[in-house]
Design a protein around this motif. Structure first.
Motif, PDB file in Angstrom:
ATOM      1  N   GLY A 194       8.660   6.881  -5.845  1.00 22.60           N
ATOM      2  CA  GLY A 194       8.054   6.647  -7.136  1.00 22.60           C
ATOM      3  C   GLY A 194       8.780   7.386  -8.243  1.00 22.60           C
ATOM      4  O   GLY A 194       9.744   8.130  -8.004  1.00 22.60           O
ATOM      5  N   ASP A 195       8.292   7.200  -9.472  1.00 23.48           N
ATOM      6  CA  ASP A 195       8.943   7.848 -10.613  1.00 23.48           C
ATOM      7  C   ASP A 195       8.325   9.201 -10.943  1.00 23.48           C
ATOM      8  O   ASP A 195       8.745   9.872 -11.887  1.00 23.48           O
ATOM      9  CB  ASP A 195       8.912   6.942 -11.841  1.00 23.48           C
ATOM     10  CG  ASP A 195       7.495   6.568 -12.280  1.00 23.48           C
ATOM     11  OD1 ASP A 195       6.532   7.234 -11.834  1.00 23.48           O
ATOM     12  OD2 ASP A 195       7.351   5.622 -13.068  1.00 23.48           O
ATOM     13  N   GLY A 196       7.311   9.614 -10.174  1.00 21.50           N
ATOM     14  CA  GLY A 196       6.710  10.929 -10.381  1.00 21.50           C
ATOM     15  C   GLY A 196       5.644  10.960 -11.445  1.00 21.50           C
ATOM     16  O   GLY A 196       4.975  11.987 -11.625  1.00 21.50           O
ATOM     17  N   LEU A 198       0.828  -1.207   0.000  1.00 22.52           N
ATOM     18  CA  LEU A 198       0.000   0.000   0.000  1.00 22.52           C
ATOM     19  C   LEU A 198       0.867   1.263   0.000  1.00 22.52           C
ATOM     20  O   LEU A 198       0.492   2.291  -0.568  1.00 22.52           O
ATOM     21  CB  LEU A 198      -0.947  -0.014   1.197  1.00 22.52           C
ATOM     22  CG  LEU A 198      -2.016  -1.119   1.179  1.00 22.52           C
ATOM     23  CD1 LEU A 198      -2.856  -1.079   2.437  1.00 22.52           C
ATOM     24  CD2 LEU A 198      -2.897  -1.000  -0.052  1.00 22.52           C
ATOM     25  N   LEU A 199       2.031   1.178   0.651  1.00 22.18           N
ATOM     26  CA  LEU A 199       2.990   2.292   0.605  1.00 22.18           C
ATOM     27  C   LEU A 199       3.546   2.469  -0.812  1.00 22.18           C
ATOM     28  O   LEU A 199       3.694   3.595  -1.304  1.00 22.18           O
ATOM     29  CB  LEU A 199       4.128   2.036   1.589  1.00 22.18           C
ATOM     30  CG  LEU A 199       3.919   2.482   3.029  1.00 22.18           C
ATOM     31  CD1 LEU A 199       4.871   1.756   3.961  1.00 22.18           C
ATOM     32  CD2 LEU A 199       4.114   3.980   3.162  1.00 22.18           C
ATOM     33  N   LEU A 200       3.852   1.370  -1.459  1.00 23.51           N
ATOM     34  CA  LEU A 200       4.361   1.433  -2.827  1.00 23.51           C
ATOM     35  C   LEU A 200       3.321   2.010  -3.782  1.00 23.51           C
ATOM     36  O   LEU A 200       3.645   2.753  -4.710  1.00 23.51           O
ATOM     37  CB  LEU A 200       4.769   0.035  -3.296  1.00 23.51           C
ATOM     38  CG  LEU A 200       6.096  -0.499  -2.762  1.00 23.51           C
ATOM     39  CD1 LEU A 200       6.140  -2.019  -2.848  1.00 23.51           C
ATOM     40  CD2 LEU A 200       7.274   0.118  -3.514  1.00 23.51           C
ATOM     41  N   ALA A 201       2.065   1.669  -3.542  1.00 22.17           N
ATOM     42  CA  ALA A 201       0.994   2.144  -4.420  1.00 22.17           C
ATOM     43  C   ALA A 201       0.695   3.623  -4.214  1.00 22.17           C
ATOM     44  O   ALA A 201       0.145   4.277  -5.112  1.00 22.17           O
ATOM     45  CB  ALA A 201      -0.277   1.325  -4.182  1.00 22.17           C
ATOM     46  N   PHE A 202       1.054   4.144  -3.060  1.00 23.68           N
ATOM     47  CA  PHE A 202       0.809   5.561  -2.787  1.00 23.68           C
ATOM     48  C   PHE A 202       1.886   6.379  -3.505  1.00 23.68           C
ATOM     49  O   PHE A 202       3.026   6.462  -3.067  1.00 23.68           O
ATOM     50  CB  PHE A 202       0.840   5.833  -1.285  1.00 23.68           C
ATOM     51  CG  PHE A 202       0.444   7.241  -0.926  1.00 23.68           C
ATOM     52  CD1 PHE A 202      -0.890   7.593  -0.836  1.00 23.68           C
ATOM     53  CD2 PHE A 202       1.398   8.216  -0.688  1.00 23.68           C
ATOM     54  CE1 PHE A 202      -1.270   8.886  -0.515  1.00 23.68           C
ATOM     55  CE2 PHE A 202       1.038   9.509  -0.366  1.00 23.68           C
ATOM     56  CZ  PHE A 202      -0.297   9.842  -0.282  1.00 23.68           C
ATOM     57  N   ASN A 203       1.517   6.973  -4.578  1.00 21.95           N
ATOM     58  CA  ASN A 203       2.455   7.663  -5.465  1.00 21.95           C
ATOM     59  C   ASN A 203       2.767   9.052  -4.899  1.00 21.95           C
ATOM     60  O   ASN A 203       2.266  10.073  -5.381  1.00 21.95           O
ATOM     61  CB  ASN A 203       1.829   7.759  -6.858  1.00 21.95           C
ATOM     62  CG  ASN A 203       2.802   8.221  -7.917  1.00 21.95           C
ATOM     63  OD1 ASN A 203       3.933   8.587  -7.621  1.00 21.95           O
ATOM     64  ND2 ASN A 203       2.350   8.215  -9.159  1.00 21.95           N
ATOM     65  N   PHE A 204       3.630   9.083  -3.870  1.00 24.94           N
ATOM     66  CA  PHE A 204       3.838  10.341  -3.146  1.00 24.94           C
ATOM     67  C   PHE A 204       4.325  11.460  -4.051  1.00 24.94           C
ATOM     68  O   PHE A 204       3.869  12.598  -3.943  1.00 24.94           O
ATOM     69  CB  PHE A 204       4.830  10.150  -1.990  1.00 24.94           C
ATOM     70  CG  PHE A 204       5.182  11.465  -1.326  1.00 24.94           C
ATOM     71  CD1 PHE A 204       4.307  12.051  -0.432  1.00 24.94           C
ATOM     72  CD2 PHE A 204       6.364  12.134  -1.620  1.00 24.94           C
ATOM     73  CE1 PHE A 204       4.597  13.269   0.162  1.00 24.94           C
ATOM     74  CE2 PHE A 204       6.668  13.347  -1.041  1.00 24.94           C
ATOM     75  CZ  PHE A 204       5.780  13.917  -0.142  1.00 24.94           C
ATOM     76  N   GLY A 215       6.722   1.075 -11.953  1.00 23.66           N
ATOM     77  CA  GLY A 215       7.682   0.260 -11.212  1.00 23.66           C
ATOM     78  C   GLY A 215       7.210  -0.078  -9.817  1.00 23.66           C
ATOM     79  O   GLY A 215       7.290  -1.237  -9.374  1.00 23.66           O
ATOM     80  N   ASN A 216       6.691   0.922  -9.102  1.00 25.65           N
ATOM     81  CA  ASN A 216       6.228   0.678  -7.746  1.00 25.65           C
ATOM     82  C   ASN A 216       4.971  -0.187  -7.718  1.00 25.65           C
ATOM     83  O   ASN A 216       4.791  -1.020  -6.810  1.00 25.65           O
ATOM     84  CB  ASN A 216       5.975   2.008  -7.031  1.00 25.65           C
ATOM     85  CG  ASN A 216       7.249   2.618  -6.479  1.00 25.65           C
ATOM     86  OD1 ASN A 216       8.341   2.146  -6.788  1.00 25.65           O
ATOM     87  ND2 ASN A 216       7.122   3.657  -5.681  1.00 25.65           N
ATOM     88  N   LEU A 217       4.097   0.000  -8.691  1.00 28.28           N
ATOM     89  CA  LEU A 217       2.891  -0.830  -8.723  1.00 28.28           C
ATOM     90  C   LEU A 217       3.235  -2.289  -9.008  1.00 28.28           C
ATOM     91  O   LEU A 217       2.600  -3.202  -8.467  1.00 28.28           O
ATOM     92  CB  LEU A 217       1.908  -0.297  -9.763  1.00 28.28           C
ATOM     93  CG  LEU A 217       1.155   0.982  -9.377  1.00 28.28           C
ATOM     94  CD1 LEU A 217       0.213   1.401 -10.488  1.00 28.28           C
ATOM     95  CD2 LEU A 217       0.386   0.802  -8.075  1.00 28.28           C
ATOM     96  N   LYS A 218       4.234  -2.514  -9.841  1.00 24.86           N
ATOM     97  CA  LYS A 218       4.675  -3.891 -10.083  1.00 24.86           C
ATOM     98  C   LYS A 218       5.230  -4.513  -8.800  1.00 24.86           C
ATOM     99  O   LYS A 218       4.914  -5.667  -8.467  1.00 24.86           O
ATOM    100  CB  LYS A 218       5.760  -3.902 -11.171  1.00 24.86           C
ATOM    101  CG  LYS A 218       6.397  -5.281 -11.434  1.00 24.86           C
ATOM    102  CD  LYS A 218       5.388  -6.291 -11.934  1.00 24.86           C
ATOM    103  CE  LYS A 218       6.057  -7.572 -12.456  1.00 24.86           C
ATOM    104  NZ  LYS A 218       6.812  -8.271 -11.426  1.00 24.86           N
ATOM    105  N   ALA A 219       6.058  -3.757  -8.069  1.00 20.15           N
ATOM    106  CA  ALA A 219       6.608  -4.258  -6.806  1.00 20.15           C
ATOM    107  C   ALA A 219       5.497  -4.505  -5.792  1.00 20.15           C
ATOM    108  O   ALA A 219       5.524  -5.491  -5.040  1.00 20.15           O
ATOM    109  CB  ALA A 219       7.631  -3.265  -6.247  1.00 20.15           C
ATOM    110  N   ALA A 220       4.501  -3.617  -5.772  1.00 22.33           N
ATOM    111  CA  ALA A 220       3.373  -3.796  -4.859  1.00 22.33           C
ATOM    112  C   ALA A 220       2.596  -5.062  -5.197  1.00 22.33           C
ATOM    113  O   ALA A 220       2.217  -5.837  -4.309  1.00 22.33           O
ATOM    114  CB  ALA A 220       2.456  -2.576  -4.925  1.00 22.33           C
ATOM    115  N   SER A 221       2.366  -5.293  -6.483  1.00 22.66           N
ATOM    116  CA  SER A 221       1.629  -6.488  -6.898  1.00 22.66           C
ATOM    117  C   SER A 221       2.373  -7.760  -6.500  1.00 22.66           C
ATOM    118  O   SER A 221       1.766  -8.740  -6.036  1.00 22.66           O
ATOM    119  CB  SER A 221       1.396  -6.454  -8.409  1.00 22.66           C
ATOM    120  OG  SER A 221       0.624  -7.552  -8.826  1.00 22.66           O
ATOM    121  N   ASP A 222       3.679  -7.751  -6.656  1.00 27.97           N
ATOM    122  CA  ASP A 222       4.477  -8.925  -6.275  1.00 27.97           C
ATOM    123  C   ASP A 222       4.347  -9.208  -4.778  1.00 27.97           C
ATOM    124  O   ASP A 222       4.218 -10.376  -4.359  1.00 27.97           O
ATOM    125  CB  ASP A 222       5.943  -8.695  -6.633  1.00 27.97           C
ATOM    126  CG  ASP A 222       6.191  -8.696  -8.144  1.00 27.97           C
ATOM    127  OD1 ASP A 222       5.300  -9.156  -8.886  1.00 27.97           O
ATOM    128  OD2 ASP A 222       7.264  -8.221  -8.561  1.00 27.97           O
TER     129      ASP A 222
END
Length: 605
Positions: free
Chosen positions: A401-403, A336-342, A409-416
């Motif tokens: 995130g990548d902005g 959920l942290l990875l999915a939060f695109n800060f 990238g972060n969503l892929k890591a979150a899914s894994d």
């Protein structure tokens, strides 16, 4: 219960008295008390260093609050009072200097005495101390306040009584509190308990009194009038007992303080622009730069003041309720942290002008350091290595995130990570371990447009992971009730931190809050390591050991992934009418109650 905690048999008290007599040799009476070392201000200080002793008295200042209120008793769980009232109408035996993180000075008490081991504390009341009705503050009032608040008061007052061995009157104006645990902060905590009038509540139910019953206080202000849910008018007591006390010189300068309540922050801001409110705080740098250009600012009628603060960032963000599966799995929280695109959220909401909070004590010497834990911090954490969240020992950093909007990238890591946690995707929807579609709710208070904007962006990101996010926007009363009962998956979160954290950390993170309603442990964390770090912090006798314990606690909290952090600022932005002034020297806790309105004054051109 009250008798068990606070009254001991005469034989026990006699034994305690003998012990205290033996240990009193190393104790010294003082005008103040510091956690480490001595108070910075001498006994004959003239005023607080951030107060103007020559500030004129008079004028009215008007503040705006969002939501409403249904109580004027800030000391019980029942009801929602105006938060300012507790600081303006009531006082304690000691009071903090906002320029010193861990020092208190005598207020209702003229002196404080404690031995080197802090096993007891003795207070001597000022003879002139009075309640707002003119009656004297007595030792009996103090003891009753400790008993009553500890037994039926708000949860913030209930952690102290189990640590008290006895409390007894030792003279016409003095009392002694003896402790049953090794905790050097306890004398300071005892000194900050508010003191109420026993006679007002004799034979009555303090916790169950009508919501409109106002406890008598000793503070500079009393309630002149109120309209439930809409406004409160506080008026300075012309006979305020402490008006000439050095600790109060140059403070409490306004004749009247009015609190107005609005449905949401947008309406409040429009009221400020129209001149109906005297001052507002702004925590969004982009709004400060773009929205504060209305005519009153251009004409110089409204002043934009920026005040540097030395406090830690604290924690602001979305808190995850680990009482509920699958949020009890750190892998899900990391996802959920990875999915939060800060980076994208920050650019959208604040213009990218404010840095992210990286830990609970960030922006201070107490904050965790990057990389693996070393030295005393590592020594404190290693006994709990098997139960620590990943990264607590070896180092943990928030995902970056990548902005971009999609943040692939972060969503892929979150899914894994979600897959590893057993949350598979079927026909585009993420399934819980029971095979049901994964759905989360986020609880928001109505009238909080910034949180709504962030939640809307987050909703779209979670949807890409196959997770449904429902946004529950509720009124203030429902929000308070649901938060108190932990009736949420995710909700907004703000926890201020000071440079002198202590026993309040148990209320924030203690395991008692997992099942007990109304505590501040919103995330439901149950961490023996965190509680052990708090123990080490409270037992520390040197600043070095204390700092190591707080840094270790910061690691446990941050690596626990309990909160999705937002942004912070080292500047406090206050827009106010030109006639309202404040001293040139501002304290390190410039944002705290005690600065505005306490040391401000009214001085028209």
């Amino acid at each position: 219960m009250r008798a068990e905690i606070f009254r001991r048999s005469s034989a026990v008290l006699a034994t305690v008295a003998l012990f205290l007599g033996a240990s009193a040799a190393g104790a010294e009476s003082s005008h103040g008390i510091a956690m480490y070392g001595d108070p910075a201000l001498p006994p004959d200080f003239v005023s607080l260093p951030y107060a103007n002793p020559d500030a004129p008295k008079g004028g009215r200042i008007v503040f705006g609050n969002t939501g409403g209120f249904d109580s004027l008793n800030p000391f019980v769980i029942k009801g929602t009072p105006p938060w300012q009232w507790r600081f303006l109408g009531y006082e304690s035996l000691l009071s903090q200097s906002l320029d010193e993180p861990f020092t208190l000075y005598g207020l209702l008490a003229e002196s404080v005495e404690t031995p080197p081991d802090r096993s007891w504390v003795e207070f001597t009341l000022r003879e002139e101390a009075r309640f707002s009705d003119g009656s004297p503050v007595t030792v009996e009032d103090v003891i009753w306040s400790f008993e009553t608040l500890g037994e039926v008061g708000h949860m913030r007052y209930r952690s102290l009584p189990p640590k008290i061995a006895s409390i007894e009157q030792t003279g016409p104006r003095s009392l002694r509190i003896s402790f049953n645990t090794d905790d050097r902060e306890l004398p300071l905590i005892a000194g900050l308990r508010p003191i109420l009038k026993k006679a007002q509540w004799e034979g009555r139910d303090f916790a169950g009194a009508p919501l409109d019953e106002i406890p008598a206080g000793t503070g500079a202000y009393t309630v002149a009038s109120y309209e439930a849910g809409r406004r409160v008018l506080l008026r300075r007591n012309p006979d305020y007992w402490a008006r000439d006390l050095p600790l109060r010189r140059g403070t409490m300068n306004f004749d009247e303080i009015q609190l107005e309540f609005f449905a949401d922050s947008t309406v409040l801001f429009e009221a400020f622009k129209a001149g109906d409110i005297s001052a507002v705080r702004e925590d969004n740098a982009e709004r400060w730069a773009t929205l504060y250009d209305f005519p009153a600012v251009s004409r110089g009628e409204v002043v934009k003041s920026e005040i540097l603060s030395g406090r830690p960032t604290g924690m602001t963000g979305f808190v995850l309720n680990t009482r509920r599966a699958p949020l009890d799995d750190w892998r899900v929280r990391e996802a959920l942290l990875l999915a939060f695109n800060f980076e994208f959220v920050n650019e959208t909401v604040t213009g990218g002008s404010q840095p992210r909070i990286t830990s609970y004590f960030d922006n201070s010497e107490l904050g965790m350091r990057p990389g693996p834990a070393t030295g005393k911090v590592r020594a404190l954490l290693e006994p709990f290595a098997d139960s620590l969240p990943p990264g607590a020992l070896d180092g943990y950093e928030l995902p970056v995130g990548d902005g971009t909007l999609r943040n692939r990238g972060n969503l892929k890591a979150a899914s894994d990570l979600l897959e590893q946690a057993g949350l598979k995707v079927y026909q585009g929807r993420r399934l819980n371990r029971d095979g049901q579609p994964m759905a989360l709710s986020i609880l928001l208070r109505q009238g909080d447009p910034r949180s709504e904007s962030v939640a809307d962006i987050y909703l779209r990101a979670l949807d890409r992971l196959g997770i449904a996010l429902r946004i529950d926007r509720v009124d203030n009363a429902q929000f308070v009730a649901r938060e108190s009962e932990y009736d949420f998956d995710i909700t907004t979160y703000r926890r201020d931190m000071s440079l002198s954290p202590g026993n309040e950390q148990r209320l924030y993170w203690g395991s008692q809050g997992v099942a007990t309603p109304g505590t501040r442990n919103l995330m439901g964390m149950d961490s023996p390591a965190a509680e052990a770090m708090i123990d080490a912090m409270l037992a520390a006798t040197t600043r070095e050991d204390y700092t190591a314990a707080v840094r270790a606690l910061d690691r446990v909290l941050t690596a626990g992934r309990y909160v999705i952090p937002f942004w912070y600022d080292t500047i406090d932005r206050i827009a106010h009418r030109r006639a309202f002034r404040y001293p040139e020297h501002t304290p390190i806790y410039g944002d705290r109650p005690g600065f505005l309105p306490e040391v401000w004054w009214y001085q028209p051109d």
